[in-house]
Design a protein around this motif. Structure first.
Motif, PDB file in Angstrom:
ATOM      1  N   TRP A 169       0.853  -1.189   0.000  1.00 10.69           N
ATOM      2  CA  TRP A 169       0.000   0.000   0.000  1.00 10.69           C
ATOM      3  C   TRP A 169       0.883   1.231   0.000  1.00 10.69           C
ATOM      4  N   PHE A 170       0.537   2.185  -0.868  1.00 10.79           N
ATOM      5  CA  PHE A 170       1.251   3.459  -0.928  1.00 10.79           C
ATOM      6  C   PHE A 170       0.239   4.593  -0.769  1.00 10.79           C
ATOM      7  N   VAL A 229      -0.187   8.747  -1.567  1.00 14.02           N
ATOM      8  CA  VAL A 229       0.366   9.823  -2.386  1.00 14.02           C
ATOM      9  C   VAL A 229      -0.410  11.097  -2.085  1.00 14.02           C
ATOM     10  N   ILE A 281       0.965   6.575 -11.271  1.00 15.73           N
ATOM     11  CA  ILE A 281       0.003   5.723 -10.562  1.00 15.73           C
ATOM     12  C   ILE A 281      -0.356   4.513 -11.412  1.00 15.73           C
ATOM     13  N   ILE A 320       2.251   1.824 -11.160  1.00 16.23           N
ATOM     14  CA  ILE A 320       2.210   1.088  -9.894  1.00 16.23           C
ATOM     15  C   ILE A 320       1.025   0.123  -9.877  1.00 16.23           C
ATOM     16  N   ASP A 323       0.199  -2.742  -6.921  1.00 15.12           N
ATOM     17  CA  ASP A 323      -0.005  -2.397  -5.529  1.00 15.12           C
ATOM     18  C   ASP A 323      -1.188  -1.449  -5.389  1.00 15.12           C
ATOM     19  N   VAL A 361      -2.882   2.058  -4.260  1.00 15.93           N
ATOM     20  CA  VAL A 361      -2.453   3.451  -4.188  1.00 15.93           C
ATOM     21  C   VAL A 361      -3.584   4.275  -3.595  1.00 15.93           C
ATOM     22  N   VAL A 404      -4.685   8.069  -2.825  1.00 13.77           N
ATOM     23  CA  VAL A 404      -4.355   9.438  -3.213  1.00 13.77           C
ATOM     24  C   VAL A 404      -5.185  10.393  -2.362  1.00 13.77           C
ATOM     25  N   LEU A 455      -7.148   1.574  -6.783  1.00  7.09           N
ATOM     26  CA  LEU A 455      -6.888   3.009  -6.664  1.00  7.09           C
ATOM     27  C   LEU A 455      -7.942   3.617  -5.756  1.00  7.09           C
ATOM     28  N   PRO A 509       0.009   2.291   4.874  1.00 10.94           N
ATOM     29  CA  PRO A 509       0.568   2.650   3.564  1.00 10.94           C
ATOM     30  C   PRO A 509       1.853   3.457   3.706  1.00 10.94           C
TER      31      PRO A 509
END
Length: 165
Positions: free
Chosen positions: A22-23, A25, A39, A42, A59, A61, A63, A128, A143
């Motif tokens: 998990w990221f 942004v 994005i 990813i 993964d 993402v 935002v 997303l 994340p």
């Protein structure tokens, strides 16, 4: 006696083996196209050395602050989003009108159009998560913060993940 050279097998990721990360942004002040491009990479998993085109190896993402993204030039007034309603005639609106109604739709549409056009891409797009404002409900997934959408990506053309920025 000559030896045959060893065959090098191509690695193909299997869906059960891929462990998504998990990221998070922060989209404040980022250009929409550059951010969406990073994005999409990813979500597809192209940032991993184990990328396999037919497997969802990407993964998640998250935002935040999506209402603060920017377009270059006069795109807020000149860029038009057009869609067909099913009845005669087309509907359209400018990017500025869409930002007032649904700011998350601007980035989501940009990312969706950069993914492949198939069933796997629809599955990728569900990973997303786009939110207006700095808060998001995915703290339990821990994340990692990620810097995307910068003009220089280190020369490799890929987002700087796991490298010193």
């Amino acid at each position: 006696m000559k030896r045959k050279p060893a065959l090098i097998k191509t690695y193909l990721a299997k869906p059960a083996v891929v462990r998504p990360k998990w990221f998070v942004v922060d989209a404040e002040g980022k250009v929409v196209g550059r951010l969406a491009s990073d994005i999409a990479m990813i979500l597809m998993g192209k940032h991993r050395p184990t990328y396999t085109p037919h497997v969802d190896a990407g993964d998640f993402v998250v935002v935040t602050n999506v209402e603060k993204v920017v377009f270059t030039g006069k795109k807020w007034q000149q860029k038009r989003y057009t869609w067909y309603t099913g009845y005669p005639g087309l509907r359209s609106e400018t990017a500025e009108e869409r930002r007032e109604k649904d700011p998350a739709a601007i980035l989501t549409e940009a990312v969706r159009r950069m993914l492949p056009k198939n069933r796997l891409a629809r599955k990728m797009l569900t990973k997303l998560k786009v939110y207006v404002g700095p808060e998001h409900p995915h703290q339990a997934q821990q994340p990692e913060p990620l810097e995307l959408g910068r003009k220089g990506t280190g020369g490799s053309g890929r987002p700087l993940i796991g490298r010193n920025s």
